[in-house]
Write an enzyme that holds these catalytic residues in place. Structure first.
Site, short mmCIF file in Angstrom:
data_model
loop_
_atom_site.label_atom_id
_atom_site.label_comp_id
_atom_site.label_asym_id
_atom_site.label_seq_id
_atom_site.Cartn_x
_atom_site.Cartn_y
_atom_site.Cartn_z
N GLY A 26 -28.19 -21.33 124.39
CA GLY A 26 -28.34 -21.97 125.67
C GLY A 26 -27.76 -23.38 125.66
CB SER A 27 -28.61 -26.31 127.71
OG SER A 27 -28.36 -25.68 128.95
CB THR A 28 -29.34 -26.36 121.94
OG1 THR A 28 -29.03 -25.01 121.61
CG2 THR A 28 -30.80 -26.45 122.39
#
Length: 476
Positions: free
Chosen positions: A218-220
């Site tokens: 995801g956004s990591t």
């Protein structure tokens, strides 16, 4: 007649030479792997008659061998203190099912049969003393390990804590877990029953979610894309197109933002702070897949880590079309990473752009405390110091006023990045939070899965960030 005899003699000689060659190959090239094979019951029978060495977390003994008091023919019983807490590190030592994790990768050291212990073994045999294995000292900090375990209760997932400067793994917890004492028992019928229960349990308690399984980050993953952008000449103040929604190229699908990012442009720093999907989709398209993949590989993607645990390689996909590249730039599509890998990304950024290869074993000690092995840190430069500092500053803003405010600690510099990875309509979100704190410096990577205990969707900022905070507080 003589011709036939010569032919038979030649074939016999070739067979003898082939046999000798194979025996030489086995002794020189395959001895270690065959000795450590979990299917080598003959070696395990011998191992059960040896005082197997300890496995330690610092000064805390987490695996030991004690004299057997049951009615079995085995001389020693392997015991695990706080078995489920340390199971992904120690693994198990079982007569029927062999060994795993450190029990497997350091089997010869623990059994006292490694090449570095041959002289001591010879002396033990000559003097009639019971052979004793070496001790394996891990990098695990018991206080942080317990804090990570406590934080993870009620969730399925993993927490990995690291020293960003050395690569030492300070905590590695996975949930659910299992008790390796059940598999080390001398009651072989009970061992078989336990194995059947563990291997058919739908929650997969023997799975190491921290190092051996990959998930969409995801956004990591935006940390990787932002780092690639800074390395290509972008600055934290570079403006990026950030529409409220974005139609993916050659697709009927639309990508939207989950936070208020406006409907025009934002700086790179603001895009990371608010985790703006459309900004990073446009940024990824501008950078191109080769630049992002090259940066991901520098951080450790497509390479296995922690071989003593059988760590899996994270991956950034190849052959992407424009829509797939945009989705990959926000950690979706076929991007997959371990919690360890995302911790490595943060570690490099905290360490001035230098990635210290993660490790779990600090040293191996003989029974007389002679050090047989000590770890040598391996460091590579993966981004410039300027990029690393800019990324640290932007991650601090994420925690101070962005999607990671649940990780804030008064008086402590904390940086982080949240991630909520969507899979498909039939599967739940994955929640991530990767973070660091200074003085003392520590990196904490948290990954959460939804299951029957958590019937609602999980979110990186709301659910994972508080767990990272608990581990950071335990390090103070």
């Amino acid at each position: 007649m003589n011709r036939h005899i010569r032919f038979v003699s030649l074939v016999s000689a070739l067979m003898v030479f082939a046999l000798l060659g194979n025996l030489t190959y086995i002794n020189l090239a395959r001895e270690d792997s065959l000795e450590a094979s979990p299917y080598n019951t003959r070696a395990r029978q011998a191992d059960f008659d040896v005082h197997r060495g300890q496995i330690l977390a610092g000064d805390t003994v987490i695996a030991d061998s004690v004299p057997s008091t049951d009615q079995s023919s085995f001389t020693y019983q392997r015991v695990y203190a706080n078995g489920p807490l340390y199971a992904p590190i120690t693994g198990f030592f079982s007569y029927i099912y062999g060994t795993s994790r450190i029990e497997n990768s350091y089997n010869r050291d623990l059994a006292g049969s490694s090449s570095s212990q041959w002289l001591q073994h010879l002396i033990d045999v000559a003097s009639g003393r019971t052979p004793q294995g070496a001790s394996v000292v891990t990098t695990i900090n018991p206080t942080l390990q317990q804090a990570a375990w406590n934080a993870l209760q009620g969730y399925d997932g993993a927490i990995v804590a690291m020293d960003p400067h050395t690569g030492a793994v300070l905590a590695l917890v996975t949930s659910p877990s299992y008790d390796p004492n059940l598999l080390a028992s001398h009651d072989l019928g009970a061992v078989q029953d336990s194995w059947a229960q563990l291997t058919t349990d739908p929650t997969d308690p023997m799975t190491d979610r921290g190092t051996r399984e990959t998930y969409p980050p995801g956004s990591t993953f935006k940390l990787v894309v932002a780092s690639a952008a800074l390395e290509k000449g972008y600055t934290p103040d570079t403006m990026i197109d950030t529409p409220s929604s974005l139609q993916l190229p050659n697709s009927s699908s639309w990508l939207s933002n989950s936070t208020n990012c406006g409907d025009t442009q934002v700086t790179l720093a603001r895009a990371l702070q608010m985790s703006c999907n459309t900004a990073f989709a446009n940024l990824g398209a501008a950078l191109g897949q080769d630049a992002i993949r090259a940066q991901a590989d520098k951080f450790g993607f497509d390479t296995t880590h922690l071989p003593e645990l059988g760590g899996a390689a994270s991956r950034f996909p190849t052959g992407l079309d424009d829509a797939q590249l945009m989705l990959s730039s926000i950690g979706q599509f076929n991007v997959a990473a371990t919690p360890l890998q995302m911790g490595m990304v943060v570690s490099a950024l905290v360490n001035g752009g230098q990635l210290a290869e993660p490790y779990l074993v600090d040293e191996v000690r003989a029974p007389d405390l002679q050090v047989l092995y000590t770890h040598d840190t391996h460091v590579t430069q993966v981004v410039s110091p300027a990029t690393a500092q800019s990324m640290q500053d932007m991650m601090v803003a994420v925690v101070a006023n962005g999607t990671g405010t649940a990780a804030r600690i008064p008086g402590v510099t904390v940086g982080g990045k949240s991630g909520t990875a969507e899979t498909d309509s039939d599967n739940p979100n994955y929640a991530w939070f990767v973070s660091y704190a200074l003085n003392p410096d520590i990196v904490v990577s948290v990954f959460l899965q939804r299951d029957e205990k958590t019937p609602v969707d999980l979110w990186g900022g709301a659910n994972a960030a508080p767990l990272a905070k608990e581990v950071i507080l335990a390090s103070r």
